[in-house]
Design a protein around this motif. Structure first.
Motif, short mmCIF file in Angstrom:
data_model
loop_
_atom_site.label_atom_id
_atom_site.label_comp_id
_atom_site.label_asym_id
_atom_site.label_seq_id
_atom_site.Cartn_x
_atom_site.Cartn_y
_atom_site.Cartn_z
N UNK A 152 -3.09 -0.82 10.85
CA UNK A 152 -4.51 -0.51 11.04
C UNK A 152 -4.70 0.78 11.82
N UNK A 153 -3.56 1.45 12.11
CA UNK A 153 -3.61 2.61 12.98
C UNK A 153 -3.35 2.25 14.44
N UNK A 154 -3.41 0.95 14.72
CA UNK A 154 -3.13 0.41 16.05
C UNK A 154 -2.02 -0.63 15.92
N UNK A 155 -1.36 -0.94 17.01
CA UNK A 155 -0.34 -2.00 16.98
C UNK A 155 -0.98 -3.38 17.15
N UNK A 156 -2.22 -3.46 17.57
CA UNK A 156 -2.86 -4.73 17.87
C UNK A 156 -3.64 -5.35 16.74
N UNK A 157 -3.48 -4.85 15.52
CA UNK A 157 -4.16 -5.45 14.37
C UNK A 157 -3.47 -5.04 13.08
N UNK A 158 -3.82 -5.74 12.01
CA UNK A 158 -3.31 -5.44 10.66
C UNK A 158 -4.48 -5.44 9.70
N UNK A 159 -4.35 -4.63 8.65
CA UNK A 159 -5.32 -4.63 7.56
C UNK A 159 -4.77 -5.44 6.40
N UNK A 160 -5.64 -6.14 5.70
CA UNK A 160 -5.30 -6.83 4.46
C UNK A 160 -6.12 -6.15 3.37
N UNK A 161 -5.43 -5.61 2.37
CA UNK A 161 -6.08 -4.70 1.42
C UNK A 161 -5.59 -4.99 0.00
N UNK A 162 -6.50 -5.05 -0.98
CA UNK A 162 -6.04 -5.12 -2.37
C UNK A 162 -5.35 -3.81 -2.75
N UNK A 163 -4.31 -3.91 -3.55
CA UNK A 163 -3.54 -2.73 -3.96
C UNK A 163 -4.38 -1.68 -4.66
N UNK A 164 -5.36 -2.10 -5.47
CA UNK A 164 -6.17 -1.12 -6.18
C UNK A 164 -7.04 -0.31 -5.23
N UNK A 165 -7.41 -0.87 -4.10
CA UNK A 165 -8.17 -0.12 -3.10
C UNK A 165 -7.28 0.97 -2.50
N UNK A 166 -6.02 0.62 -2.21
CA UNK A 166 -5.08 1.61 -1.68
C UNK A 166 -4.84 2.73 -2.68
N UNK A 167 -4.74 2.39 -3.94
CA UNK A 167 -4.53 3.40 -4.98
C UNK A 167 -5.71 4.36 -5.07
N UNK A 168 -6.88 3.94 -4.59
CA UNK A 168 -8.08 4.77 -4.62
C UNK A 168 -8.29 5.61 -3.37
N UNK A 169 -7.36 5.56 -2.42
CA UNK A 169 -7.48 6.38 -1.22
C UNK A 169 -7.41 7.85 -1.64
N UNK A 170 -8.29 8.71 -1.11
CA UNK A 170 -8.25 10.13 -1.47
C UNK A 170 -6.85 10.73 -1.25
N UNK A 171 -6.37 11.45 -2.23
CA UNK A 171 -5.05 12.08 -2.15
C UNK A 171 -3.91 11.19 -2.61
N UNK A 172 -4.20 9.95 -2.98
CA UNK A 172 -3.14 9.02 -3.37
C UNK A 172 -2.58 9.34 -4.75
N UNK A 173 -1.26 9.26 -4.85
CA UNK A 173 -0.55 9.40 -6.12
C UNK A 173 0.33 8.17 -6.25
N UNK A 174 0.15 7.41 -7.32
CA UNK A 174 0.94 6.20 -7.55
C UNK A 174 2.18 6.58 -8.35
N UNK A 175 3.34 6.17 -7.84
CA UNK A 175 4.62 6.53 -8.46
C UNK A 175 5.48 5.29 -8.71
N UNK A 176 6.07 5.23 -9.88
CA UNK A 176 7.06 4.19 -10.17
C UNK A 176 8.33 4.49 -9.36
N UNK A 177 8.94 3.45 -8.84
CA UNK A 177 10.25 3.55 -8.18
C UNK A 177 10.27 4.38 -6.91
N UNK A 178 9.14 4.54 -6.21
CA UNK A 178 9.16 5.19 -4.90
C UNK A 178 9.87 4.30 -3.89
N UNK A 179 9.64 2.99 -4.03
CA UNK A 179 10.33 2.01 -3.17
C UNK A 179 11.62 1.60 -3.85
N UNK A 180 12.71 1.74 -3.12
CA UNK A 180 14.03 1.38 -3.64
C UNK A 180 14.59 0.20 -2.88
N UNK A 181 15.39 -0.60 -3.57
CA UNK A 181 16.04 -1.73 -2.89
C UNK A 181 16.93 -1.21 -1.77
#
Length: 183
Positions: A152-181
């Motif tokens: 949340x920008x702070x250590x004292x809380x967390x955000x719960x967010x649908x993935x499609x909302x995150x994909x709509x953040x200005x400047x966001x680029x969705x990439x396959x395989x950015x996260x690796x095992x």
């Protein structure tokens, strides 16, 4: 909204609780499409690290996403970016991220620089509210998730967010395989 990933958290509408958000996060959230679908929950700041958070609050690890700040260099120029990947993976900083932000060399940004540049707490840096002009690289698995837990920008809380909302953040680029095992 009902959150299947909340565990024992008490989730509140994030727009109604700016006191639980870092200032740049609160400002960006107010302008974000879908912000009415974002929840926030207060947590013990000593339990902000993903593994400890999940264990303490019963939120599944595979529903958490981590945001890392990357420092890229090409010649004498530097570029900062952020990567958002599922917590069960690691960001491909030296491969896909490096190529996407068009730098020769990439690594995790030093903690003090990441904190100073974002205006967020280390361990709470989140993709919502990053400095204007920063590339935000989001793994396709995060964007496709029905809901994820992020900082949340702070250590004292967390955000719960649908993935499609995150994909709509200005400047966001969705990439396959950015996260690796992790290896």
């Amino acid at each position: 909204m009902t959150w299947s990933i909340a565990g024992t958290l008490t989730v509140l509408p994030a727009l109604d609780h700016p006191e639980l958000l870092a200032e740049p996060v609160a400002k960006a959230l107010a302008a974000l499409d879908g912000a009415d679908r974002v929840g926030v929950a207060a947590i013990d700041p000593d339990l902000a690290d993903t593994a400890e958070f999940c264990a303490a609050y019963g939120s599944p690890l595979d529903a958490s996403a981590n945001c890392v700040v990357v420092l890229g260099k090409r010649g004498g120029d530097e570029k900062l970016a952020a990567c958002l990947v599922m917590a069960t993976t690691r960001a491909d900083v030296n491969g896909l991220a490096r190529r996407t932000i068009a730098v020769r060399k990439a690594s995790f940004a030093p903690m003090d620089r990441a904190v100073a540049e974002t205006g967020m707490a280390y361990g709470g840096i989140t993709p919502i509210g990053l400095p204007a002009g920063w590339p935000l690289l989001i793994d396709a698995a995060v964007a496709a998730a029905p809901e994820v837990v992020i900082g949340s920008g702070l250590r004292g809380s967390k955000l719960l967010v649908p993935g499609d909302v995150l994909a709509g953040v200005p400047g966001a680029v969705v990439l396959d395989d950015l996260g690796r095992s992790p290896e």
